[in-house]
Design an enzyme around this catalytic site. Structure first.
Site, PDB file in Angstrom:
ATOM      1  N   LYS A 256       0.861  -1.184   0.000  1.00  0.00           N
ATOM      2  CA  LYS A 256       0.000   0.000   0.000  1.00  0.00           C
ATOM      3  C   LYS A 256       0.899   1.236   0.000  1.00  0.00           C
ATOM      4  O   LYS A 256       1.595   1.507   0.982  1.00  0.00           O
ATOM      5  CB  LYS A 256      -0.917  -0.031   1.234  1.00  0.00           C
ATOM      6  CG  LYS A 256      -1.989  -1.099   1.126  1.00  0.00           C
ATOM      7  CD  LYS A 256      -2.922  -0.782  -0.027  1.00  0.00           C
ATOM      8  CE  LYS A 256      -3.757  -1.957  -0.470  1.00  0.00           C
ATOM      9  NZ  LYS A 256      -4.489  -1.708  -1.710  1.00  0.00           N
TER      10      LYS A 256
ATOM     11  N   ASP B  78       0.500  -0.530  -4.951  1.00  0.00           N
ATOM     12  CA  ASP B  78      -0.855  -0.021  -5.209  1.00  0.00           C
ATOM     13  C   ASP B  78      -1.020   1.347  -4.545  1.00  0.00           C
ATOM     14  O   ASP B  78      -1.056   1.453  -3.320  1.00  0.00           O
ATOM     15  CB  ASP B  78      -1.890  -1.012  -4.648  1.00  0.00           C
ATOM     16  CG  ASP B  78      -3.305  -0.645  -5.059  1.00  0.00           C
ATOM     17  OD1 ASP B  78      -3.499   0.406  -5.698  1.00  0.00           O
ATOM     18  OD2 ASP B  78      -4.232  -1.428  -4.738  1.00  0.00           O
TER      19      ASP B  78
ATOM     20  N   GLU C 205      -0.105  -0.166  -9.475  1.00  0.00           N
ATOM     21  CA  GLU C 205      -1.574  -0.257  -9.543  1.00  0.00           C
ATOM     22  C   GLU C 205      -2.195   1.098  -9.226  1.00  0.00           C
ATOM     23  O   GLU C 205      -1.840   1.745  -8.242  1.00  0.00           O
ATOM     24  CB  GLU C 205      -2.066  -1.326  -8.558  1.00  0.00           C
ATOM     25  CG  GLU C 205      -3.583  -1.535  -8.626  1.00  0.00           C
ATOM     26  CD  GLU C 205      -4.030  -2.840  -7.962  1.00  0.00           C
ATOM     27  OE1 GLU C 205      -3.249  -3.811  -7.947  1.00  0.00           O
ATOM     28  OE2 GLU C 205      -5.172  -2.877  -7.467  1.00  0.00           O
TER      29      GLU C 205
ATOM     30  N   ASP D  64      -7.505  -0.266 -11.389  1.00  0.00           N
ATOM     31  CA  ASP D  64      -8.476  -0.828 -10.445  1.00  0.00           C
ATOM     32  C   ASP D  64      -9.670   0.110 -10.262  1.00  0.00           C
ATOM     33  O   ASP D  64     -10.723  -0.087 -10.892  1.00  0.00           O
ATOM     34  CB  ASP D  64      -7.760  -1.098  -9.101  1.00  0.00           C
ATOM     35  CG  ASP D  64      -8.675  -1.667  -8.031  1.00  0.00           C
ATOM     36  OD1 ASP D  64      -9.897  -1.751  -8.249  1.00  0.00           O
ATOM     37  OD2 ASP D  64      -8.173  -2.036  -6.945  1.00  0.00           O
TER      38      ASP D  64
ATOM     39  N   LYS E 286     -13.186  -6.267  -8.838  1.00  0.00           N
ATOM     40  CA  LYS E 286     -13.791  -6.435  -7.513  1.00  0.00           C
ATOM     41  C   LYS E 286     -15.289  -6.698  -7.715  1.00  0.00           C
ATOM     42  O   LYS E 286     -15.967  -5.943  -8.412  1.00  0.00           O
ATOM     43  CB  LYS E 286     -13.584  -5.186  -6.666  1.00  0.00           C
ATOM     44  CG  LYS E 286     -12.121  -4.948  -6.296  1.00  0.00           C
ATOM     45  CD  LYS E 286     -11.976  -3.795  -5.323  1.00  0.00           C
ATOM     46  CE  LYS E 286     -10.623  -3.822  -4.649  1.00  0.00           C
ATOM     47  NZ  LYS E 286      -9.512  -3.415  -5.517  1.00  0.00           N
TER      48      LYS E 286
HETATM   49 MG    MG Z   1      -6.154  -1.856  -5.909  1.00  0.00          MG
END
Ligand code: MG
Length: 368
Positions: free
Chosen positions: A165, A193, A218, A241, A265
């Site tokens: 992250k 990401d 990402e 994403d 997702k």
């Molecule tokens: Mg992501």
């Protein structure tokens, strides 16, 4: 077969790690998750789960799931849960947008379809690829050395795919990526990401500084256009994403050569029906995928498992095992991580056998 009852359950899902931090200083320590139970006139019950990553990640929030299900519920009584495309069109007629609200109902109806025909969902979603599939581990945002230590701990548990992250200050993110990539082992996959957290300027500083590193990036920036601009100036693999939530966006991104992979997702697309369409489009286009959801417990993990396990192995970068991040079990029979990998259940439908007492039924939201 007709839907004759829709119930809403709620559970708080604390994290083993205490809290989870990502871009822009955002964090969650207890997830507020909603499980939907759809029952039929011939005695079948299916389950679905929606768990937003807090209210400030995607345009979705936990109480919105429950309010939305109460809004939709009455118009679904009497519908055949096995006719999933018709059911989704009906939901779109009654409530415009709000795909995350529809996701739990759609998953529950898939669960019923699987039970009704005696097949696990991964078979109905196209077929099971291989014995199992790989999981990635999300590494909560911390100081660079601490994140490198977390990766080592997770590697010891069998994971070989890691998602850092980032999306913080560029200097620190560069240090985070370098600290982990320096110790990366052969065959491992590293994704940084940013969760929309960088400006184009910050993103360019980071991707230039780590350009000789085996890292994939990402969702560097908020909008598709900003991400595309970054993409045009880096040779690092790019995954999109947050800005990919429809078939149209996938086609646009593919036509623009704007990404190498996408993160699908389930609740972002509105359930298994629509995410399966997105998955199949990606297969046709040769786009690699991460198949997952925003968050969840046992029910969400089971649904993800069936979609991930029915995705051709060569295009599945990784999936997630959210039920191993949280301290509470919400259903029996959910898949469990083994050496950084997972497999979908062989039992019909999602393969869950019962809900646990951790789920509290919200009687005021029952529609029957
Ligand atoms: Mg992501």
């Amino acid at each position: 077969m007709k839907i004759d009852r829709i119930e809403v359950y709620r559970a708080n899902l604390p994290l083993h790690e205490g809290s989870y931090h990502w871009s822009g200083g955002k964090s969650v320590s207890i997830f507020d998750s909603t499980v939907i139970a759809v029952s039929t006139d011939d005695g079948l019950t299916g389950y679905g789960e929606v768990c937003p990553l807090g209210p400030a990640y995607l345009p979705a929030y936990a109480r919105g799931v429950r309010t939305g299900v109460a809004e939709l519920g009455p118009s679904l009584l009497g519908c055949d849960p096995r006719e999933l495309d018709k059911l989704n069109l009906q939901m779109d007629r009654v409530l415009k947008g709000h795909p995350y609200v529809k996701s739990g109902i759609d998953i529950a109806c898939w669960d019923i379809l699987g039970q009704a025909c005696g097949l696990p969902l991964c078979q109905l979603l196209g077929g099971r690829y291989g014995e199992d599939y790989p999981l990635y581990r999300a590494i909560s945002q911390e100081a660079p050395e601490a994140m490198a230590e977390r990766v080592a701990e997770r590697r010891a548990e069998g994971y070989s795919r890691f998602q850092l992250k980032v999306g913080g200050r560029p200097e620190e993110d560069i240090a985070r990526i370098k600290a982990v990539s320096e110790r990366l082992m052969k065959g491992e996959l590293l994704i940084a990401d940013a969760n929309t957290g960088w400006s184009m300027f910050d993103a360019m500083r980071v991707v230039n500084a780590v350009s000789r590193t085996a890292v994939s990036i990402e969702q560097p920036c908020l909008s598709y256009e900003e991400c595309r601009s970054v993409r045009e100036h880096t040779g690092l693999p790019l995954i999109l994403d947050e800005c990919i939530d429809s078939l149209e966006q996938i086609l646009r991104g593919r036509n623009d050569r704007a990404m190498d992979a996408v993160n699908l997702k389930i609740s972002k697309f509105g359930g298994l029906t629509r995410t399966r369409q997105a998955r199949d489009l990606c297969v046709k286009l040769g786009l690699a995928m991460i198949v997952e959801d925003s968050w969840g417990g046992d029910v969400a993990t089971a649904a993800i498992a069936h979609l991930a396990h029915s995705t051709p192995s060569e295009l599945l970068l990784a999936s997630t095992d959210f039920n191993s991040y949280v301290t509470v079990a919400t259903a029996e029979g959910a898949p469990q991580r083994e050496q950084g990998r997972m497999k979908a259940s062989d039992r019909p439908g999602l393969g869950l056998t019962s809900l646990t007492d951790a789920l509290v039924r919200m009687d005021e939201l029952t529609v029957a």
